[in-house]
Design a protein around this motif. Structure first.
Motif, PDB file in Angstrom:
ATOM      1  N   VAL A  20      38.053   3.873   2.681  1.00 56.14           N
ATOM      2  CA  VAL A  20      37.772   5.134   1.429  1.00 56.14           C
ATOM      3  C   VAL A  20      38.682   5.979   0.550  1.00 56.14           C
ATOM      4  CG1 VAL A  20      36.489   7.479   2.327  1.00 56.14           C
ATOM      5  CG2 VAL A  20      36.217   4.999   3.715  1.00 56.14           C
ATOM      6  N   CYS A  21      38.729   6.238  -0.567  1.00 58.80           N
ATOM      7  CA  CYS A  21      39.975   7.024  -1.019  1.00 58.80           C
ATOM      8  C   CYS A  21      40.376   8.321  -0.195  1.00 58.80           C
ATOM      9  CB  CYS A  21      38.251   7.869  -2.491  1.00 58.80           C
ATOM     10  SG  CYS A  21      39.392   8.571  -3.754  1.00 58.80           S
ATOM     11  N   SER A  22      41.059   8.612  -0.474  1.00 54.87           N
ATOM     12  CA  SER A  22      41.900   9.624  -0.300  1.00 54.87           C
ATOM     13  C   SER A  22      41.916  10.634  -0.663  1.00 54.87           C
ATOM     14  CB  SER A  22      43.442   9.023   0.027  1.00 54.87           C
ATOM     15  OG  SER A  22      43.322   9.036  -1.462  1.00 54.87           O
ATOM     16  N   ASN A  23      41.191  10.636  -2.080  1.00 51.80           N
ATOM     17  CA  ASN A  23      40.727  11.769  -3.237  1.00 51.80           C
ATOM     18  C   ASN A  23      39.423  12.393  -2.592  1.00 51.80           C
ATOM     19  OD1 ASN A  23      41.716  14.235  -4.436  1.00 51.80           O
ATOM     20  ND2 ASN A  23      40.619  13.000  -5.784  1.00 51.80           N
ATOM     21  N   CYS A  24      38.551  11.928  -2.696  1.00 49.85           N
ATOM     22  CA  CYS A  24      37.052  12.373  -2.976  1.00 49.85           C
ATOM     23  C   CYS A  24      36.306  11.871  -1.200  1.00 49.85           C
ATOM     24  CB  CYS A  24      36.773  11.745  -4.255  1.00 49.85           C
ATOM     25  SG  CYS A  24      35.792  10.059  -4.496  1.00 49.85           S
ATOM     26  N   GLY A  25      37.313  10.783  -0.700  1.00 45.16           N
ATOM     27  CA  GLY A  25      36.312  10.313   0.748  1.00 45.16           C
ATOM     28  C   GLY A  25      35.280   9.626  -0.218  1.00 45.16           C
ATOM     29  N   VAL A  26      34.934   8.874  -0.902  1.00 40.19           N
ATOM     30  CA  VAL A  26      33.658   7.985  -1.313  1.00 40.19           C
ATOM     31  C   VAL A  26      33.805   6.724  -0.912  1.00 40.19           C
ATOM     32  CG1 VAL A  26      35.069   7.091  -4.444  1.00 40.19           C
ATOM     33  CG2 VAL A  26      31.808   7.106  -3.232  1.00 40.19           C
ATOM     34  N   TYR A  58      31.700  -3.323   1.599  1.00 41.84           N
ATOM     35  CA  TYR A  58      32.005  -3.653   2.229  1.00 41.84           C
ATOM     36  C   TYR A  58      33.585  -4.315   2.008  1.00 41.84           C
ATOM     37  CZ  TYR A  58      33.884  -9.125   3.164  1.00 41.84           C
ATOM     38  OH  TYR A  58      34.824  -9.755   3.669  1.00 41.84           O
ATOM     39  N   PHE A  59      34.538  -4.926   2.663  1.00 46.65           N
ATOM     40  CA  PHE A  59      36.320  -4.228   2.200  1.00 46.65           C
ATOM     41  C   PHE A  59      36.639  -4.789   3.378  1.00 46.65           C
ATOM     42  CE2 PHE A  59      39.870  -2.145   3.622  1.00 46.65           C
ATOM     43  CZ  PHE A  59      40.921  -2.620   2.992  1.00 46.65           C
ATOM     44  N   PHE A  87      39.708  -7.014  -0.823  1.00 45.26           N
ATOM     45  CA  PHE A  87      38.468  -6.752  -1.829  1.00 45.26           C
ATOM     46  C   PHE A  87      37.746  -6.336  -1.618  1.00 45.26           C
ATOM     47  CE2 PHE A  87      34.341  -8.782  -1.552  1.00 45.26           C
ATOM     48  CZ  PHE A  87      34.301  -9.295  -2.947  1.00 45.26           C
ATOM     49  N   TYR A  88      36.743  -5.697  -2.407  1.00 40.95           N
ATOM     50  CA  TYR A  88      35.512  -4.638  -2.421  1.00 40.95           C
ATOM     51  C   TYR A  88      34.620  -5.162  -3.194  1.00 40.95           C
ATOM     52  CZ  TYR A  88      40.164  -0.856  -1.920  1.00 40.95           C
ATOM     53  OH  TYR A  88      41.073  -0.596  -0.610  1.00 40.95           O
ATOM     54  N   ASP A  89      33.552  -4.930  -2.028  1.00 43.57           N
ATOM     55  CA  ASP A  89      32.125  -5.382  -3.027  1.00 43.57           C
ATOM     56  C   ASP A  89      30.906  -4.830  -2.200  1.00 43.57           C
ATOM     57  OD1 ASP A  89      29.881  -6.320  -4.341  1.00 43.57           O
ATOM     58  OD2 ASP A  89      30.317  -8.104  -3.375  1.00 43.57           O
ATOM     59  N   ASP A  90      30.126  -3.759  -2.992  1.00 44.94           N
ATOM     60  CA  ASP A  90      28.816  -2.627  -2.816  1.00 44.94           C
ATOM     61  C   ASP A  90      28.068  -3.211  -2.374  1.00 44.94           C
ATOM     62  OD1 ASP A  90      30.359  -0.302  -2.676  1.00 44.94           O
ATOM     63  OD2 ASP A  90      29.362  -0.033  -4.767  1.00 44.94           O
ATOM     64  N   ASP A  91      27.644  -4.940  -2.798  1.00 48.32           N
ATOM     65  CA  ASP A  91      26.793  -5.712  -2.790  1.00 48.32           C
ATOM     66  C   ASP A  91      26.852  -6.282  -1.436  1.00 48.32           C
ATOM     67  OD1 ASP A  91      24.057  -7.068  -3.405  1.00 48.32           O
ATOM     68  OD2 ASP A  91      24.825  -8.601  -4.909  1.00 48.32           O
ATOM     69  N   THR A  92      26.514  -6.173  -0.394  1.00 46.64           N
ATOM     70  CA  THR A  92      25.820  -6.794   1.034  1.00 46.64           C
ATOM     71  C   THR A  92      25.449  -7.726   1.140  1.00 46.64           C
ATOM     72  OG1 THR A  92      24.929  -5.401   2.287  1.00 46.64           O
ATOM     73  CG2 THR A  92      26.898  -4.921   1.998  1.00 46.64           C
ATOM     74  N   GLU A  93      24.179  -8.003   0.490  1.00 50.96           N
ATOM     75  CA  GLU A  93      23.285  -9.307   0.448  1.00 50.96           C
ATOM     76  C   GLU A  93      24.216 -10.215  -0.126  1.00 50.96           C
ATOM     77  OE1 GLU A  93      19.740  -8.128  -2.143  1.00 50.96           O
ATOM     78  OE2 GLU A  93      19.462  -6.530  -1.491  1.00 50.96           O
ATOM     79  N   LYS A  94      24.977 -10.556  -0.448  1.00 53.85           N
ATOM     80  CA  LYS A  94      26.039 -11.462  -0.559  1.00 53.85           C
ATOM     81  C   LYS A  94      26.299 -12.577   0.670  1.00 53.85           C
ATOM     82  CE  LYS A  94      27.713 -10.611  -4.626  1.00 53.85           C
ATOM     83  NZ  LYS A  94      28.737  -9.735  -5.294  1.00 53.85           N
ATOM     84  N   GLN A  95      26.241 -11.620   1.874  1.00 54.58           N
ATOM     85  CA  GLN A  95      26.198 -11.751   3.461  1.00 54.58           C
ATOM     86  C   GLN A  95      28.210 -11.606   3.618  1.00 54.58           C
ATOM     87  OE1 GLN A  95      23.211 -14.167   4.550  1.00 54.58           O
ATOM     88  NE2 GLN A  95      22.984 -12.692   6.223  1.00 54.58           N
ATOM     89  N   GLN A  96      29.274 -11.315   2.665  1.00 51.13           N
ATOM     90  CA  GLN A  96      30.612 -11.591   2.582  1.00 51.13           C
ATOM     91  C   GLN A  96      30.960 -11.772   4.570  1.00 51.13           C
ATOM     92  OE1 GLN A  96      29.122  -9.018   1.979  1.00 51.13           O
ATOM     93  NE2 GLN A  96      29.968  -8.756  -0.509  1.00 51.13           N
TER      94      GLN A  96
END
Length: 299
Positions: free
Chosen positions: A82-88, A93-94, A100-109
């Motif tokens: 999570v971003c320490s400034n804006c909280g996004v 997936y992290f 490593f970061y990825d918003d597409d969790t359909e890949k089932q990482q």
């Protein structure tokens, strides 16, 4: 309840809206090797390995990444989910190990501790083979020929390092591995043997049957017809060497899995102008890639 909803909404802001051609993510990375900013390690490697000066070419070590930049507020900070400034949430997936970061969790990482990297496809669908050194489909558990560190090698066709490749990889019957695309291309070029050990990668029994049939249907010279084997056969060859030729099996699509039988029937009468049609025959059977097993892709 309302506060939790607000936090969740802030974390989900911009999901799947940022990233590059490789990943959907809400952050960029600062490469520790060259101190430049890229969206992901693949973007870095593509740019840095194409530099004109070979001395400047390099690839990033993913585990060495220390700093990331939020794509929403541009705040540079240490690696975190999570971003320490804006909280996004910078990635649905992290992985703190692979950074490593990825918003597409359909890949089932998932992260494989034995491989030391993140892979895709679902943890329950793969197992780690200790001898081969990589994650394989569960269909291959106790059902494949192990080759020591077979995945920690280069593709025998394109020479890309297989263990860290994002391309699909397949395992041949002999236990050696190569890119799935390279495997298909090899088959399309009528090559049906492993480039490493030369063993057949497909069922060649039909081809050998056709070859045996062609040999048995070939007319024998009269002077050799009654010879059986050994020195008698060699004598027959010597007597008829001016009018005979031998089968050239070097162009047969794949290596025979048993020793070639040296029979007198392999002698062909030149005058008949017979040619071994099996040499230029179609593939051993209709090629189907669906029967091949895959290794688990890395991220």
């Amino acid at each position: 309840m309302g506060e939790d909803t607000a936090i969740q909404g802030r974390e989900d802001y911009g999901k799947m809206q940022y990233g590059c051609e490789h990943y959907r993510r809400r952050c960029k990375i600062r490469a520790p090797c060259c101190n430049q900013i890229f969206t992901c390690r693949h973007c870095h490697n593509e740019a840095m390995t194409s530099l004109s000066d070979p001395k400047d070419r390099h690839e990033i070590v993913r585990h060495d990444i220390k700093q990331v930049i939020c794509a929403v507020c541009n705040e540079e900070q240490q690696v975190a989910r999570v971003c320490s400034n804006c909280g996004v949430n910078m990635g649905e997936y992290f992985c703190g190990i692979c950074k490593f970061y990825d918003d597409d969790t359909e890949k089932q990482q998932f992260h494989c501790e034995e491989c030391g990297i993140c892979r895709v496809g679902g943890r329950e669908k793969f197992f780690h083979c200790q001898k081969c050194g990589s994650c394989y489909s569960v269909d291959l558990r106790d059902n494949h020929l192990c080759v020591e560190n077979s995945m920690r090698s280069h593709c025998p066709i394109c020479f890309e390092y297989l263990f860290e490749s994002v391309k699909g990889t397949t395992i041949m019957k002999c236990g050696h591995t190569m890119h799935a695309g390279c495997y298909i291309e090899m088959a399309n070029q009528n090559q049906y043997r492993c480039p490493i050990c030369s063993k057949s990668v497909l069922d060649m029994s039909r081809s050998w049957e056709l070859l045996d049939w062609e040999i048995s249907a070939t007319a024998m010279p009269e002077e050799c017809r009654h010879e059986e084997s050994g020195s008698s056969a060699m004598t027959a060859i010597g007597l008829a060497k001016s009018s005979i030729t031998f089968w050239d099996t070097s162009a047969v699509p794949a290596i025979h899995t048993t020793p070639v039988r040296l029979l007198p029937q392999m002698i062909v009468n030149d005058s008949a102008k017979r040619k071994p049609s099996i040499i230029a025959s179609s593939p051993p059977r209709e090629f189907s890639f669906s029967e091949r097993y895959f290794c688990c892709l890395q991220m």
